[in-house]
Every structure is written in C-alpha cells, then in structure tokens.
Write a protein that holds these residues in place. Structure first.
Motif, short mmCIF file in Angstrom:
data_model
loop_
_atom_site.label_atom_id
_atom_site.label_comp_id
_atom_site.label_asym_id
_atom_site.label_seq_id
_atom_site.Cartn_x
_atom_site.Cartn_y
_atom_site.Cartn_z
N TRP A 135 0.83 -1.20 0.00
CA TRP A 135 0.00 0.00 0.00
C TRP A 135 0.87 1.26 0.00
O TRP A 135 0.48 2.28 -0.58
N GLU B 210 0.36 4.28 -2.64
CA GLU B 210 0.06 5.62 -2.13
C GLU B 210 1.12 6.62 -2.57
O GLU B 210 0.81 7.73 -3.00
N PHE C 161 -6.26 -1.59 -0.57
CA PHE C 161 -4.92 -1.89 -0.08
C PHE C 161 -4.52 -1.12 1.18
O PHE C 161 -3.47 -1.39 1.75
N THR C 162 -5.35 -0.18 1.60
CA THR C 162 -5.08 0.49 2.87
C THR C 162 -5.94 -0.07 4.00
O THR C 162 -5.90 0.43 5.12
N ASN D 17 -3.82 -4.38 3.71
CA ASN D 17 -2.70 -3.50 4.06
C ASN D 17 -1.51 -4.28 4.60
O ASN D 17 -0.44 -3.71 4.84
#
Length: 811
Positions: free
Chosen positions: A181, A185, A199-200, A205
């Motif tokens: 992540w 990001e 994915f967060t 994550n």
C-alpha cells in the motif's frame, strides 16, 4: 459550442466538421486489463498557427520538439460542460508537399480520458524512486512488530540460503520487506492523485514484497566506490641520508571519470563506510632515478597500501635505478566500517628523484546487510521494479476494476464484485467472515427503463477456452521440481465452463511480476510446537537436493501476507542474541502466501486454489473469492447493444461503478457513445450480470494438473499445497478436496486421482463433512476403495458433502 484545450491552451476547431462523439467504456472482461473506465475520441484539428505552435511545428523536419511527442493534458467542453478530461496524444498529420519540404494541413489527435491520465505517469515510476526512509539491521528493528497502517517496511523470516548456523539464526538473516500500500500511495501522490482502494484496509494493508539480502549496485557506486587522480604529477626528491614515510595524495575526485559521491576520501585517507569486500588499486605512471647509499646498510624504497597503520600490499622499487613505466599496486580484502586506507611511500638509504601520476580506485562488493548498518530502502529495492508491473499483477490477482475522477484527482480500484473473506482482524484478533462491496455497486443503479431504450442487438460472448486457469509464475528450481514431481501447478485455480460452451482447451493466465512462494517447515531452528516453523522458501537451487546453494536475489518478487509476531501462534525459532551470546526462543515475524500451520485456518489465503491446513481446515482461494462472478458473466455471455438517452449531466458524472437495470435484470455498462451535438439516443453496450450459485462452485478447479504430467509414485497428485520439506521429510498436506453439493444419493464416489486409495489410515486421513459438520468415521459413513457410503440414518437428499483426503508423505 465545442471547445478543446490541450496542454492548457485552447486549440482551433472547425465547429461544423468536428466529430465529438465520445466512446466511454470500461475495460473488457479480460483479466488484468488496466485501462479501466475510460473515454476516447479521435479528432482532426486544422493546422492553424495556434495549433502548429501547440504541436511545436513537429512536421518540420528540422523542428526541435520537446513536448509534442508526449501525452498532454486535455479537456473537451460542450457549452461549457466538460465531457472528457484526460490526455491528448498527437497521432499524425496530413501533409502538403511544398518546395521547401512539407506543410501540415491538419493534425490527427487522440483524446483519452480517465485512467490514461495517470497510468503512463504513475506506471513508469521506479519503486525505488518513491522516497523511502532508512532501514537499520539491529535487535530492535528485527524484533519489532510493525504496524501496517503506518510502517513502510518490516522484517520477516524467509529462507534464501542455508543459515549461517544449523540450529539458530542471526539478526541479519531476517529479510526486509516493503508494504504494497505504501508503494501505491506514494506513486499516486507523486502524480497528484489520491488512490481509493482495498490496499489500505485490513487484511490487504498487510500485503508485502520481500527484498533480497543485498545492497543494490547503485548504493555501492553512490556511497562507497571512489576514483581519484592527480591533475599534475607529484614529485619526491630525497638523499641517501634521509628516511621516512610520506602519503601519496590524489587531489581530483570530481572531474569525470573521477567521483567520490560518498565523501569518503579526504587528504589522502579513504575511510571505509561499510563492511564489505574491497578491491583497492593504484594505477601509476612512475618516473624514477635512484641509487642506494651505503650498500652495507639496509636500504628501502617501497610504495604500499596501509590499513589502520598496517601494511597490506607493497610494490618494491628499492633495486630500480632508472624506471619510466606504468605500475599497478592492488589490495583485495575484507574491511570494516571505520577502517582507514592510505597509499604511502617509504624510503631509507636511497637517493632518488621520483615522479608519480595516475589514479586511485576503490570498488566494493557486498552481499548481505551487517548488524548495525543503516541504509536507505532505495538501495535495497531492486532497480527493475516498476509501479506499472505491480499494478498490473494486483489487477489480475484480485480482479480489480479501475475508474478515475480526473477533475477531483481521485482514482478508485476495487475487486469487481462483492466478496466475503475470512481473516483475523489485524492478524491477531478473532477469526471473522466479513463481506465487502465490490467495484460494481448493488445500489444507485442507472434505471434504463426510463431512458427511452430503442432498438437492440444481441450477441453471445465467444473466444474462450473450455477451461480458464489463473496461476502465479514459477521461476525457482525448487518449485519447478516440486511441480514436475507432483504433476500440478501449485496455487492455481480455474473454471470449467459447461461442456461445449467454448472450444475445448485450457488457457493459463499467469502473473507477470510476482512468482509463487512455496514454504518449508524448518525443524532445525524451531523450538517446541507440533510442526517446524513455516517460512517462505526462495532458494538458489533445488532445496531438496542442494542444501548449500548460493542465494539468487534476481528471482521474481513474491507477494506475501505479513502476520508479524503473534505470541507463539506461528511457533518459535532460536534467535542468537549478540548481547548474551546465546540463542533463545523467539516468536518470529511470520509471512506467507498460505499458512498451513494455522490451527483455525483463519489467515488470509493468497492461493488461487482452495487450500487445506495441517489441521484439515479448508481455506477458500482467491479464485472463488474474487473471480467467480466474472466467470459466471463470461459463461452466460449475454451482450446487448441498445440505444438509450443520456443527458450532459449524466456524462459529466458518469460512473461505470453503477450498474444498469432493465426490469429486474442487472447489467454491467460496457460502453456508450455520446455526442453532445445530438439529441438522439446514444449507443449503449450492456453485459448481463448474475450472481453465481452453489452449482457454480462445482465448476471451480483447484490446483490444475499439468498436461501430460506423470507424477512420481507416492507423491501428491492434485494437491494445492505449497508446503514442502527437504530430503523426503514427511509433512501434512492435502491430497484432494471434493465437494458433492445438493447430493441426491448417499454414495459418494471419488475420482481415481483423489488419492483416497493412497493413504494408510482412511479413518484418520479422510475427512467427510455434511453441511459443514464433520461426520464420524465407521459410524456415520464407511469407506470402500474410492467410494464413501453415508449412513442412511444420516443422509437426506439435497445435503451438501465435502470430502478431504489429507496427510501424505511428501517425498
């Protein structure tokens, strides 16, 4: 009025001739397509002075072009309303031949919206260039339990080569890994976008990519290596009565090809920055005239390298009377951080006139990281990792769909359909079975019944093979040999379409960036527990036959789930404590694709295939979780082309996440062609959508048998287990999993390759479940050959049975 802006400038348009019909579409249903929801239009622009300037007079052979080749920002407006925001690309031009060359008459330009706006920019970023923190190998960092919500990296237990000691491991033998992540990001933020994705959030994550235990060559070049020279020769003149030692100093470290970017060379002294193997060489042009003074006395004239005051390499000039030649003085050896290296000249009882010119070079080699060393993550991350490759494989694995709100700089990426996953909250909490919304929303649908649908055309999807298989790439010797020996593709999962639906054949869809990671139970370093500590294995040779192979850090990256330290849930290993000089029990930071040692089977499973733990728990694979509804849509294959009314407001707020509805039927909107200059209904393509049912589960195939495979006698056939042991060790792994759904008979017949006739104790190794409840052998069922007969007092028509054949010898 139609307006078009390219690169921030309004272009000239022919309002009467420009065709502004926009093709808005989402990716087709092929896996791994990253184009996502996008829009496209090809337009022809007149070659006016304004437009020629925008495209930098590119058709002129001698023109200097810097931007016209690139994807330029673009915005298309109709009566002030943006109907396409994204990128413009010059495709070509129509030319007129003139005496001085060619003259453009018009330009051909592609306008591409949404995901094209970011993918080229984000995708071409090297992962290592995203701005990372430093990492230190120490007791504190290795033993830390990293929080995936905030951490950039973590340490895990992963086996690349034989341990330095057979019964315990050292701090610097744990492997660093970065959280996926963080990559995503950082990459989107770098280009001004906010990524909204799975994915967060837990458990995604916790997805990581481990890195090899070596420094990148660029780190060595930038911070360790050196080349220095003398712009003018150094002269030394002494008489026979003199004696002493002088330093040879090179004063130019900046003029190419010289460099000292690490700043390690000052005043003739090189200070070693890291522990490594060093090759230090002086290439010198020497002019010398000399005579020995008193021949009855000791005489010496030598050049030498000195490390911490000790001579390590010499070049003897004592007996030279006249010399005009090139010489090389070299030292090769291990040095530690803080060591000092000098090139020196020592003389005694010699009269001489010496002139020296040349260069000094320092080249280091280093494989692993030393305890106590601190380096930037940038120099551990391989230079071959691009963000686009990670995005592409994540799209394939988790069946992602993408959409971009260009105006608000938001990107959305989610699994296409609603999904339910079993996992431990924060990897340590109670097991939960939790449902999440997918990309295609079940609410706020476009009601196409109210859009004056007019005329329709129907077609059936075709072009697929009768069996589709999703699989991770295989690139290491151990996994290749395991798959060859078993005759299966480990972790693969697929779908068998109904007979005669598509052309017979199997199509494999492989990951291109990630490769599968199999695991071992390493009993030698384990302390206590039923099984050896499980860890990913990425070995430089066939682990079953070569136990001391050199590590191969150039293998493809692995995708793992970081569980971290869990108070012994994953067992304990012996870790050497450098303070006490003793090994003690350590609940190591676990990471895996599949956790076979999990007593509850609650950890997140990254295999496409269903997997069975050593405790017989069945863990659903990601094929069933994320791909089943997509393949249901393909199987039904109902595509409708119709015409529907769309308003300008619909287009400016268009989202392919919203399904269309006609009557009670749901549709995925595939594309529409919108022309703001026309009031006619827009061509709209729809794909019929239907949720899978329990019968569709029987079409899922776990762990695909390789074509023409001939498994060795007594090995696992049809097993999805990614757990192996060395030298014929016995491990508990699944032989087969067979569902009998909605059974109208109490006689369950297993396939010949199920392995039920291979196990030595069927009462212990064959598990039968009825509607999820385990049945009692010999009481509620009996086994004869490959047939299981359910007791008539237990069976009823319509019951769902699952049969697991488990527990075999690997070797």
């Amino acid at each position: 009025m139609i307006k078009l802006f390219i690169g921030g400038q309004e272009v000239d348009l022919n309002q009467n001739e420009v065709n502004v019909t926009i093709d808005y579409s989402i990716e087709n249903i092929e896996l791994g397509n990253i184009s996502g929801a996008h829009s496209k239009r090809n337009v022809t622009l007149p070659a006016t002075k304004t437009n020629v300037n925008i495209f930098q007079n590119i058709t002129d052979a001698g023109a200097i072009v810097t931007n016209a080749y690139k994807l330029l920002s673009a915005r298309l407006e109709a009566d002030g309303v943006p109907i396409l925001t994204g990128k413009a690309r010059l495709e070509g031009a129509d030319l007129q031949a003139i005496n001085s060359g060619f003259l453009a008459s018009n330009f051909k330009v592609s306008l591409i919206g949404n995901n094209a706006d970011w993918f080229a920019d984000v995708g071409n970023i090297l992962v290592r260039d995203l701005g990372w923190s430093t990492i230190e190998v120490s007791e504190t960092t290795v033993k830390a339990n990293y929080n995936p919500v905030t951490a950039e990296f973590c340490f895990i237990l992963m086996k690349w080569k034989a341990w330095q000691n057979e019964t315990y491991i050292l701090y610097n033998e744990l492997t660093p890994a970065i959280f996926i992540w963080q990559i995503l990001e950082k990459a989107f933020k770098d280009k001004g976008y906010q990524l909204n994705s799975i994915f967060t959030t837990d458990p995604f994550n916790r997805l990581i990519i481990p890195m090899g235990l070596n420094l990148d060559a660029d780190y060595i070049k930038d911070f360790v290596n050196l080349r220095a020279s003398n712009p003018t020769p150094s002269s030394f003149v002494y008489s026979a009565g003199d004696n002493g030692t002088v330093d040879i100093t090179f004063t130019d470290e900046t003029t190419s090809p010289n460099f000292d970017t690490g700043g390690n060379y000052t005043g003739g002294v090189y200070t070693v920055p890291i522990n490594a193997l060093y090759d230090i060489a002086a290439e010198l042009n020497v002019t010398l005239t000399a005579t020995i003074g008193d021949i009855n006395q000791f005489a010496e004239l030598i050049l030498f390298f000195e490390v911490n005051g000790n001579i390590v390499s010499t070049y003897d000039l004592t007996n030279e009377t006249s010399l005009n030649d090139s010489i090389i003085l070299e030292f090769l050896g291990d040095l530690v951080a803080g060591d000092t290296v000098k090139l020196r000249l020592r003389y005694e009882n010699v009269s001489f006139n010496l002139t020296i010119a040349g260069s000094l070079s320092v080249v280091a080699e280093k494989e692993g990281l030393e305890t106590g060393e601190t380096v930037n993550l940038q120099y551990i991350i391989p230079i071959s990792w691009y963000v686009r490759d990670i995005i592409s494989d994540l799209t394939t694995i988790f069946n992602l769909a993408w959409e971009t709100d260009v105006l608000n700089r938001q990107v959305y990426a989610y699994p296409k359909d609603d999904y339910t996953i079993r996992y431990r909250a924060n990897s340590t909490g109670a097991a939960s079975l939790t449902s999440f919304d997918g990309f295609f929303k079940g609410s706020n649908k476009y009601d196409l019944n109210t859009r004056d649908i007019d005329g329709s055309d129907f077609q059936v999807l075709d072009g697929y093979k009768s069996s589709q298989v999703l699989a991770y790439a295989t690139d290491d010797d151990t996994t290749n040999k395991e798959e060859e020996r078993r005759g299966v593709n480990i972790y693969s999962g697929g779908y068998n379409f109904p007979q005669d639906r598509f052309e017979n054949g199997i199509e494999f869809i492989y990951t291109k960036f990630f490769a599968k990671a199999i695991h071992i139970n390493d009993v030698a370093i384990t302390t206590g527990g039923t099984y050896g500590a499980q860890m990913p294995l990425v070995f430089g040779d066939d682990y079953n036959t070569v136990t001391d192979a050199e590590p191969n850090y150039n293998l493809a990256p692995r995708l793992l789930y970081y569980a971290g330290r869990r108070n012994g849930l994953d067992g304990k290993i012996r870790l050497f404590d450098e303070t006490t000089s003793a090994a003690s029990a350590f609940d190591f930071p676990a990471a895996f694709m599949v956790n076979y040692n999990d007593p509850s089977g609650a950890d997140f499973n990254l295999s496409f295939s269903d997997e069975v733990t050593n405790y017989t728990n069945v863990m659903q694979g990601i094929f069933k979780t994320f791909h089943l509804q997509t393949y249901k849509r393909i199987e039904l294959g109902k595509v409708y082309m119709t015409f529907a009314k769309w308003k300008p407001k619909d287009i400016t707020q268009l989202s392919f996440r919203r399904k269309g509805i006609i009557g009670s039927s749901n549709f995925i909107i595939q594309s529409l062609e919108y022309n703001p200059k026309s009031n006619s209904p827009a061509k709209t393509v729809l794909l019929y959508d239907e949720k899978p049912n329990t019968n569709d589960l029987t079409k899922v195939v776990n762990t695909i048998t390789l074509a023409g495979a001939s498994p060795q006698s007594g090995t696992v056939t049809g097993s999805g287990s990614g757990l192996v042991g060395a030298n014929g060790a016995t491990v508990n792994i699944q032989l087969s999993y067979t569902p009998f759904l909605n059974s109208m008979t109490n006689v369950l017949v297993l396939a010949p390759n199920s392995g039920i006739t291979q196990v030595s104790n069927t009462n212990a190794n064959v598990l039968v479940f009825m509607n999820g409840q385990k049945l009692i052998p010999t009481v509620q069922y009996i086994i004869g050959g490959s047939t299981i007969t359910i007791d008539l007092n237990t069976h009823y028509d319509g019951a769902n049975y699952e049969v697991v054949v488990n527990g075999v010898t690997k070797g």
